[in-house]
Design a protein around this motif. Structure first.
Motif, PDB file in Angstrom:
ATOM      1  N   PRO B 260       2.051   1.626  14.393  1.00 24.66           N
ATOM      2  CA  PRO B 260       3.010   1.610  13.281  1.00 24.66           C
ATOM      3  C   PRO B 260       2.326   1.282  11.959  1.00 24.66           C
ATOM      4  N   LEU B 261       2.826   1.835  10.881  1.00 20.29           N
ATOM      5  CA  LEU B 261       2.278   1.513   9.553  1.00 20.29           C
ATOM      6  C   LEU B 261       2.258   0.012   9.318  1.00 20.29           C
ATOM      7  N   ASP B 262       3.273  -0.679   9.833  1.00 18.51           N
ATOM      8  CA  ASP B 262       3.349  -2.131   9.640  1.00 18.51           C
ATOM      9  C   ASP B 262       2.110  -2.851  10.155  1.00 18.51           C
ATOM     10  N   ALA B 263       1.482  -2.290  11.171  1.00 12.07           N
ATOM     11  CA  ALA B 263       0.294  -2.940  11.739  1.00 12.07           C
ATOM     12  C   ALA B 263      -0.941  -2.698  10.874  1.00 12.07           C
ATOM     13  N   LEU B 264      -0.824  -1.805   9.894  1.00 10.68           N
ATOM     14  CA  LEU B 264      -1.984  -1.426   9.083  1.00 10.68           C
ATOM     15  C   LEU B 264      -1.911  -2.003   7.664  1.00 10.68           C
ATOM     16  N   ALA B 265      -1.033  -2.981   7.471  1.00  8.04           N
ATOM     17  CA  ALA B 265      -0.845  -3.535   6.121  1.00  8.04           C
ATOM     18  C   ALA B 265      -2.147  -4.122   5.561  1.00  8.04           C
TER      19      ALA B 265
END
Lengths: 407, 407
Positions: B260-265
């Protein structure tokens, strides 16, 4: 005096029992309930209701709000369902059952008839490719060296395939004339049409296993009319080196009716003579059935006919396109749609797009509504077609139409 | 002595609660029941079972055998589900509920995690495009004139996107070296890889309405690893003028895990400086969040690392690609997949395909299993990647692997 029956067609009606194209419709009283229908004269026959009433073994594949289950069922079922429909529509004893299942076309809304899986567009008219080559690459050969060795194609955007009647919003994008220092952004100023046929895949294939020429009719269910709207200014700036993208992806319109291959048996014709020897997987010289189709298109802008492209002039056949598309092992899915590419004949009045008809804007087309180089907001483009059927009766392919909306 | 719990990860495990990539799995006792899971350490958590057990309001979007319902649910639900998962995996009081829902990775089969709608491939590494330009068009400019003005892309075949581990059948096709008089047919002799990232669209958009740069995270759910297998000999002969087709369409492999994009913040980083002014719809100089991602890839053939491509070197960002792809009004569907294009860094050992690594076969790569110019039958290619996460912990992106089968 007996009431006129919708089952009694005028002589030569192009939507008689020899045709029976499939579509998906709703009625105003049940706008959410999409149903599979076939066109019969100026009516739509509710084929699932008929199958249920008749106790058909094939009712299940006709019960969805899309043609996909029927497409996936394969040629034996396609033939069986068609035979049942012909029987129901021609047997006087069944009139009382069938008549109530016919809905006037004027009372229905038509929808995208199937869920499009992958969309591929080819480039199969030598006249079109040669004209475009001269226009886009005036200092090069009209045809690229590969053109007569393989049917050139590319993948398009499946998610923006829309049904006939859907308004087309003029696309915006980057364009840059050779003389401009940098690209500019704005609504396309060279919005065009491409008159094509689309071939609809029913039976899927297995990854890694090519589909040979002679398996064409096992996999392809039927044919739609197709308008591959094209923004020539966007396309010209973007397409080197990886091909058309935003110049095409904003909309592709298809007819609401899918004409089954079975209805086109009388339209089979030999393709033009091939100028170079073909590799075996494309060599159709010994095919049992000729690979071309004698289908005559008519392109009208605001009701005025601007072109009559002949499909019989296409250099590459749909069977060759299918064989080529899968020769690398790429698999087919139910709902795959592959289009012929712009259909242009040898004569100027047979060209299938405005780029050719106006020679890139140099020679405007004269319409009662004014001169056109490319499309203006509010213009409505309608492509119709017919093919020879049995006993001199025409097979109608319906229409694909779309009106340009400004932005 | 207490039994070791699967919830207790080694320090720095790249698949901890900071990551939680989504996939679809089956177990051998129920091979037909596909379930949504997230990876946690060396386990898969059955997220639907967890949601049911916890009485989550979001169980329904996790109940299918594909991620599509979750993808379609939109960012607010993505964040809520993620928060519930983090809570369940980190709250000691819930161990007794969660532990039985963790299945060892070794006991599951992983499947294509979502139904791919449209597949688009970009060409966003300046180093890659420049190297390929020099190789394919030695007498022209390395980059085409449009390259720094727009992210060049094209549509690929969605139906042949396969999950990591699927064997790749060597494609056959036409190829013609410049010195050959005519094309020949046969298995590709220049079978290559392209190390890429794929971006997975969740929230659809409306036909005719562009998606601006700053709406990227509203529409994009997450990221996969992607290998865009390429047959260079087929591609070189076919691709002028309409782009790659059979040279690419035989297979595209994606990782089983969607990060998820959230994991790549923590991996967000500024893209390289732009050399030419960009049109407003692509101008990200005032963006709230940098558009690049610091993701480090590793490409191995038969277990031997041949390249380490840095995603941070990509000239065009995924947000720019999304804005470009829709600026003409083309709509997005849930399950659309768009790939970065080959990831190549500035240094020779950072090149993401064999065409570049061997300079079109001139400089073979040395492997313990022998020299390679292009792939041989039996070769297995594995791409892995990681990104910086919180507190110095890595975020693992899993792997995409595939083995070449002869034909």
């Amino acid at each position: 005096m007996p009431q006129h029956s919708p089952l009694d067609l005028a002589e030569g009606d192009p939507f008689g029992p020899h045709n029976l194209p499939y579509g998906v419709f709703t009625t105003s009283d049940e706008p959410q309930r999409r149903r599979v229908g076939v066109r019969y004269g100026a009516y739509v026959l509710d084929v699932h209701a008929l199958a249920e009433a008749a106790g058909s073994a094939h009712a299940a594949v006709l019960s969805a709000g899309t043609l996909n289950p029927l497409l996936a069922a394969g040629r034996a079922i396609w033939s069986a369902v068609r035979a049942e429909l012909v029987d129901a529509l021609t047997d006087p004893a069944r009139r009382v059952t069938v008549e109530p299942l016919l809905v006037p076309l004027a009372d229905v809304a038509l929808h995208l008839p199937f869920d499009v899986a992958d969309y591929v567009d080819f480039y199969a008219s030598e006249h079109h490719a040669s004209n475009v080559g001269q226009i886009f690459r005036p200092n090069g050969d009209a045809l690229t060296p590969n053109w007569k060795h393989l049917p050139i194609g590319y993948h398009g955007r499946a998610g923006t395939v829309v049904v006939s009647g859907t308004p087309v919003v003029r696309p915006a994008g980057q364009r840059k004339a050779p003389a401009d220092a940098a690209p500019t952004f704005g609504p396309s100023q060279r919005l065009d049409i491409e008159a094509e046929l689309g071939f609809v895949v029913g039976t899927p294939s297995t990854l890694g296993e090519p589909v040979p020429l002679d398996a064409f009719a096992d996999h392809v269910f039927g044919v739609t009319l197709l308008n591959d709207w094209s923004a020539r200014d966007i396309q010209a700036w973007e397409y080197v080196p990886l091909g058309p993208f935003l110049g095409k992806s904003f909309a592709t319109s298809v007819s609401a009716w899918v004409t089954p291959l079975d209805a086109l048996a009388h339209a089979r014709t030999a393709p033009p003579r091939r100028d170079v020897p073909l590799l075996p997987y494309l060599d159709d010289s010994a095919a049992a059935e000729p690979g071309g189709f004698d289908i005559r298109l008519e392109v009208a802008i605001n009701g005025h006919v601007v072109s009559r492209p002949p499909f019989s002039a296409m250099y590459w056949t749909a069977a060759q396109q299918l064989a080529h598309m899968t020769v690398n092992g790429a698999s087919l899915r139910t709902g795959d749609l592959f289009a012929s590419g712009t259909i242009s004949g040898p004569r100027p009045e047979e060209r299938g797009c405005l780029l050719e008809l106006t020679w890139s804007g140099r020679d405007p087309v004269e319409l009662p509504t004014g001169k056109r180089t490319f499309l203006e907001d509010g213009d409505e483009v309608t492509i119709t077609a017919w093919a020879p059927g049995p006993d001199g009766v025409r097979v109608g392919l319906g229409e694909v139409t779309g009106k340009i909306t400004g932005r």
